[in-house]
Write a protein that holds these residues in place. Structure first.
Motif, PDB file in Angstrom:
ATOM      1  N   UNK A   1     -13.797 -14.456   0.460  1.00  0.00           N
ATOM      2  CA  UNK A   1     -15.215 -14.160   0.730  1.00  0.00           C
ATOM      3  C   UNK A   1     -15.366 -13.571   2.139  1.00  0.00           C
ATOM      4  N   UNK A   2     -14.679 -14.183   3.115  1.00  0.00           N
ATOM      5  CA  UNK A   2     -14.810 -13.685   4.500  1.00  0.00           C
ATOM      6  C   UNK A   2     -14.255 -12.258   4.593  1.00  0.00           C
ATOM      7  N   UNK A   3     -13.096 -12.032   3.968  1.00  0.00           N
ATOM      8  CA  UNK A   3     -12.501 -10.686   4.009  1.00  0.00           C
ATOM      9  C   UNK A   3     -13.470  -9.668   3.393  1.00  0.00           C
ATOM     10  N   UNK A   4     -14.126 -10.052   2.313  1.00  0.00           N
ATOM     11  CA  UNK A   4     -15.058  -9.141   1.638  1.00  0.00           C
ATOM     12  C   UNK A   4     -16.277  -8.870   2.517  1.00  0.00           C
TER      13      UNK A   4
ATOM     14  N   UNK B   1      -4.206   9.147   4.663  1.00  0.00           N
ATOM     15  CA  UNK B   1      -4.228   7.753   4.196  1.00  0.00           C
ATOM     16  C   UNK B   1      -3.334   6.953   5.133  1.00  0.00           C
ATOM     17  N   UNK B   2      -3.865   5.853   5.635  1.00  0.00           N
ATOM     18  CA  UNK B   2      -3.095   5.116   6.617  1.00  0.00           C
ATOM     19  C   UNK B   2      -3.346   3.615   6.484  1.00  0.00           C
ATOM     20  N   UNK B   3      -3.103   3.078   5.287  1.00  0.00           N
ATOM     21  CA  UNK B   3      -3.429   1.660   5.100  1.00  0.00           C
ATOM     22  C   UNK B   3      -2.405   0.752   5.770  1.00  0.00           C
ATOM     23  N   UNK B   4      -2.862  -0.374   6.230  1.00  0.00           N
ATOM     24  CA  UNK B   4      -1.950  -1.375   6.787  1.00  0.00           C
ATOM     25  C   UNK B   4      -2.127  -2.575   5.871  1.00  0.00           C
ATOM     26  N   UNK B   5      -1.061  -3.077   5.299  1.00  0.00           N
ATOM     27  CA  UNK B   5      -1.181  -4.291   4.489  1.00  0.00           C
ATOM     28  C   UNK B   5      -1.578  -4.032   3.050  1.00  0.00           C
ATOM     29  N   UNK B   6      -2.427  -4.924   2.517  1.00  0.00           N
ATOM     30  CA  UNK B   6      -2.640  -5.016   1.079  1.00  0.00           C
ATOM     31  C   UNK B   6      -3.816  -4.201   0.538  1.00  0.00           C
ATOM     32  N   UNK B   7      -4.764  -3.814   1.409  1.00  0.00           N
ATOM     33  CA  UNK B   7      -6.067  -3.403   0.874  1.00  0.00           C
ATOM     34  C   UNK B   7      -6.163  -1.915   0.579  1.00  0.00           C
TER      35      UNK B   7
ATOM     36  N   UNK C   1      -3.345 -11.027   8.633  1.00  0.00           N
ATOM     37  CA  UNK C   1      -3.702 -10.567   9.983  1.00  0.00           C
ATOM     38  C   UNK C   1      -3.766  -9.043  10.040  1.00  0.00           C
ATOM     39  N   UNK C   2      -2.891  -8.402   9.255  1.00  0.00           N
ATOM     40  CA  UNK C   2      -2.871  -6.939   9.258  1.00  0.00           C
ATOM     41  C   UNK C   2      -4.201  -6.390   8.749  1.00  0.00           C
ATOM     42  N   UNK C   3      -4.906  -7.204   7.983  1.00  0.00           N
ATOM     43  CA  UNK C   3      -6.192  -6.763   7.442  1.00  0.00           C
ATOM     44  C   UNK C   3      -7.176  -6.444   8.572  1.00  0.00           C
ATOM     45  N   UNK C   4      -7.131  -7.234   9.634  1.00  0.00           N
ATOM     46  CA  UNK C   4      -8.044  -7.006  10.768  1.00  0.00           C
ATOM     47  C   UNK C   4      -7.740  -5.636  11.393  1.00  0.00           C
ATOM     48  N   UNK C   5      -6.456  -5.363  11.534  1.00  0.00           N
ATOM     49  CA  UNK C   5      -6.026  -4.072  12.084  1.00  0.00           C
ATOM     50  C   UNK C   5      -6.482  -2.927  11.165  1.00  0.00           C
ATOM     51  N   UNK C   6      -6.346  -3.165   9.872  1.00  0.00           N
ATOM     52  CA  UNK C   6      -6.761  -2.152   8.892  1.00  0.00           C
ATOM     53  C   UNK C   6      -8.275  -1.930   8.976  1.00  0.00           C
ATOM     54  N   UNK C   7      -9.030  -3.029   9.059  1.00  0.00           N
ATOM     55  CA  UNK C   7     -10.491  -2.915   9.151  1.00  0.00           C
ATOM     56  C   UNK C   7     -10.883  -2.090  10.382  1.00  0.00           C
ATOM     57  N   UNK C   8     -10.241  -2.377  11.511  1.00  0.00           N
ATOM     58  CA  UNK C   8     -10.582  -1.672  12.750  1.00  0.00           C
ATOM     59  C   UNK C   8     -10.384  -0.161  12.553  1.00  0.00           C
ATOM     60  N   UNK C   9      -9.273   0.199  11.910  1.00  0.00           N
ATOM     61  CA  UNK C   9      -9.012   1.625  11.673  1.00  0.00           C
ATOM     62  C   UNK C   9     -10.085   2.232  10.784  1.00  0.00           C
ATOM     63  N   UNK C  10     -10.482   1.481   9.754  1.00  0.00           N
ATOM     64  CA  UNK C  10     -11.489   2.028   8.826  1.00  0.00           C
ATOM     65  C   UNK C  10     -12.854   2.140   9.503  1.00  0.00           C
ATOM     66  N   UNK C  11     -13.202   1.145  10.331  1.00  0.00           N
ATOM     67  CA  UNK C  11     -14.470   1.217  11.068  1.00  0.00           C
ATOM     68  C   UNK C  11     -14.439   2.426  12.013  1.00  0.00           C
ATOM     69  N   UNK C  12     -13.278   2.648  12.648  1.00  0.00           N
ATOM     70  CA  UNK C  12     -13.162   3.802  13.548  1.00  0.00           C
ATOM     71  C   UNK C  12     -13.328   5.105  12.781  1.00  0.00           C
ATOM     72  N   UNK C  13     -12.800   5.110  11.557  1.00  0.00           N
ATOM     73  CA  UNK C  13     -12.917   6.316  10.732  1.00  0.00           C
ATOM     74  C   UNK C  13     -14.374   6.556  10.342  1.00  0.00           C
ATOM     75  N   UNK C  14     -15.065   5.504   9.932  1.00  0.00           N
ATOM     76  CA  UNK C  14     -16.420   5.646   9.408  1.00  0.00           C
ATOM     77  C   UNK C  14     -17.469   5.742  10.518  1.00  0.00           C
TER      78      UNK C  14
ATOM     79  N   UNK D   1       0.809  -1.221   0.000  1.00  0.00           N
ATOM     80  CA  UNK D   1       0.000   0.000   0.000  1.00  0.00           C
ATOM     81  C   UNK D   1       0.844   1.274   0.000  1.00  0.00           C
ATOM     82  N   UNK D   2       1.858   1.382   0.863  1.00  0.00           N
ATOM     83  CA  UNK D   2       2.700   2.579   0.781  1.00  0.00           C
ATOM     84  C   UNK D   2       3.330   2.741  -0.604  1.00  0.00           C
ATOM     85  N   UNK D   3       3.662   1.606  -1.237  1.00  0.00           N
ATOM     86  CA  UNK D   3       4.275   1.688  -2.575  1.00  0.00           C
ATOM     87  C   UNK D   3       3.274   2.274  -3.582  1.00  0.00           C
TER      88      UNK D   3
END
Ligand code: GDD
Length: 373
Positions: free
Chosen positions: A154-157, A187-193, A230-243, A87-89
Motif C-alpha cells: 500500500x505504501x509503495x502504491x 527506459x531505465x528501471x531500477x529493481x522490480x517496478x 530500497x531500490x524502489x525509492x531510487x526508481x521513484x526519484x528517477x521517475x519523479x525527475x522525469x515527470x 526489469x532488464x530481463x
C-alpha cells in the motif's frame, strides 16, 4: 483509468494476431511445467497464436532443460548473462518478442494466465496498457498475505500516486502493444517496478485494470529482497525527475539548502566549544556549509552533472551564491525603503522577500549555468 470487468464477450479475442508472453525467471525450474501447461490450455481454448519467452538470468537450475522438455515449439528461453535483474530481463524479452501484443507475467502462477483474454479485450477497446490488478473491485489475494506485506504494498502504491492514478502500478502482470514499446526511449528501471516505468515513460493516460486473484507461490521462493525494495525509492526519484523535472530540482535544492543551515549551526557550536574567536566560528560554519551544499547539489540535486569539472563547478557555485547574496541584499534593502516602510515588522518582511529572491536567483544560476546539462 478504466476498470475492465469480466464479460461474456471473450470469444472476440479468438484468433488474436500474435501474443508474446514474457516471463522473467530466476531459478523457477519447478514452476516452468505448470505455467506452460496453463498457457497451453489458454492457447488451445482461444486458438491463440502465441510465443512464450522465459527471460532467464542464467539460473543453471535446469530451467533451460525444462523448457526444452515441454516439446512446445512456441516456448523458448533467453539465457541472459549480463545486466541481471527482473526489469532488464523483461525489457530484453520485449525486445526479442516477435508478435504485436506483449504480456509480462511472473513464472510462479501468482498471476492467472486465464485473465489474459480479458486484458486483450481492454487493449482492443482502446486502452494503451492493461494491468492484472490486485486493487480493483473483484480482485483478491490469498489469505496468508501478512500485514507487513500488505502495508508495504500500500505504501509503495501511495508513493507512486502522483505519477499515475492506477490502483496497482506495482503489478508484474500487464499487457501492451509492441508498437508502443518500440517507440519508448530511455527506459531505465531500477529493481522490480517495470510496469510503473513503462506507464510513466510511455506517457500512457488510458490504462485499464482487470481484477485478478493473486495467488501465493507454491514452488520456489520470492526473490523480492529488502535491497530490491530500497531500490524502489531510487526508481521513484528517477521517475519523479522525469515527470516533474523542474519542481524536483527546485525541491532538492531547497532541501540541500535547509541541510546547509543545520550544518552551519552544528559547525558553529563545535568551533565555539573549542573556544575559538566568534569571527572564526562564524566563518567556519559558513565555509563548511557552503562545501557540503556544493557536494550534495553536485551529487544529488544535479546528479546528471556529477562527472563535470569539480573545480570549475565549485567556483561557479560560490559565484552564484555571492550573486544570490547580493540580490538578497538589494531586494531586502529596496523593499525596506518602499513597500514595507513604516510597518512594525518591515525589516523582517523585507528580509524574507530578499531571501526568497536570492534563493531563486541562486537556484537558476546553478541549474542553468553552473550545473547545466
Ligand atoms: N530474470 C530475472 N532476474 N527474473 C527475476 C529476477 C531477476 O533478478 N528476480 C525475480 N525474477 C522473476 C521471478 O523468477 C518471478 O518469475 C518474477 O520475476 C517475480 O519475482 P518474485 O520474486 O516471485 O516476486 P514477488 O512474488 O515477490 O513479487 C510480486 O509482487 C510484486 C509487487 O509487490 C511480483 O508479482 C512482482 O512482479 C510484483 O512487482
Amino acid at each position: 483509468m478504466t476498470v475492465t470487468t469480466p464479460t461474456d464477450d471473450l470469444a472476440e479475442i479468438r484468433y488474436t494476431t500474435g501474443i508474446s508472453i514474457i516471463v522473467p525467471t530466476y531459478q523457477e525450474v519447478d514452476n516452468i511445467p505448470h505455467i506452460l501447461a496453463r498457457l497451453d490450455k489458454l492457447r488451445q481454448d482461444y486458438n491463440l497464436t502465441l510465443e512464450v519467452i522465459f527471460s532467464d538470468d542464467n539460473s543453471q537450475d535446469g530451467s533451460a532443460e525444462a523448457v526444452a522438455a515441454s516439446g512446445f515449439d512456441w516456448a523458448k528461453i533467453l539465457v541472459r548473462t549480463k545486466d541481471r535483474g527482473l526489469s532488464p530481463a523483461v525489457i530484453e524479452g520485449f525486445e526479442a518478442a516477435q508478435y504485436p501484443i506483449l504480456v509480462c507475467m511472473d513464472c510462479d502462477l501468482s498471476h492467472p494466465p486465464e485473465r489474459i483474454p480479458q486484458m486483450i479485450l481492454g487493449l482492443n477497446s482502446g486502452q494503451q496498457f492493461v494491468i492484472g490488478s490486485r486493487y480493483v473491485p473483484g480482485a483478491s489475494t490469498d489469505d496468508d498475505w501478512g500485514f507487513l506485506r500488505w502495508l508495504n504494498s500500500i505504501i509503495a502504491t501511495m508513493l507512486a500516486r502522483p505519477l499515475t492514478k492506477v490502483k496497482d502500478p506495482m503489478s508484474g502482470f500487464f499487457i501492451m502493444r509492441k508498437a508502443d514499446f518500440d517507440t519508448v526511449k530511455e527506459l531505465n528501471p531500477v529493481g522490480y517496478k517495470i510496469a510503473l516505468e513503462l506507464i510513466v515513460k510511455c506517457g500512457f493516460q488510458n490504462v485499464g485494470e482487470v481484477p485478478i486473484h493473486f495467488s501465493d507461490r507454491v514452488y520456489g521462493e520470492s526473490k523480492l529482497s529488502f535491497k530490491e525494495q530500497l531500490k524502489y525509492i531510487q526508481h521513484l526519484r528517477r521517475l519523479y525527475l522525469h515527470r516533474f523535472a523542474n519542481a524536483m530540482y527546485l525541491a532538492q535544492f531547497l532541501v540541500v539548502g535547509a541541510s546547509g543551515v543545520a550544518v552551519n549551526l552544528i559547525m558553529l557550536s563545535i568551533l565555539l566549544a573549542m573556544g575559538l574567536p566568534d569571527a572564526v566560528c562564524l566563518a567556519g560554519g559558513i565555509g563548511v556549509s557552503v562545501i557540503t551544499n556544493f557536494l550534495l547539489n553536485r551529487r544529488f540535486t544535479f546528479s546528471y552533472a556529477k562527472d563535470g569539472n569539480i573545480g570549475k563547478q565549485f567556483v561557479g557555485f560560490v559565484g552564484a551564491s555571492a550573486v544570490g547574496a547580493c540580490v538578497n541584499f538589494a531586494v531586502s534593502y529596496a523593499l525596506r525603503n518602499s513597500i514595507f516602510e513604516g510597518s512594525g515588522s518591515g525589516l523582517y518582511l523585507s528580509a524574507l522577500c530578499g531571501i526568497a529572491a536570492g534563493m531563486i536567483f541562486n537556484y537558476l544560476g546553478n541549474r542553468y549555468i553552473v550545473f547545466r546539462k
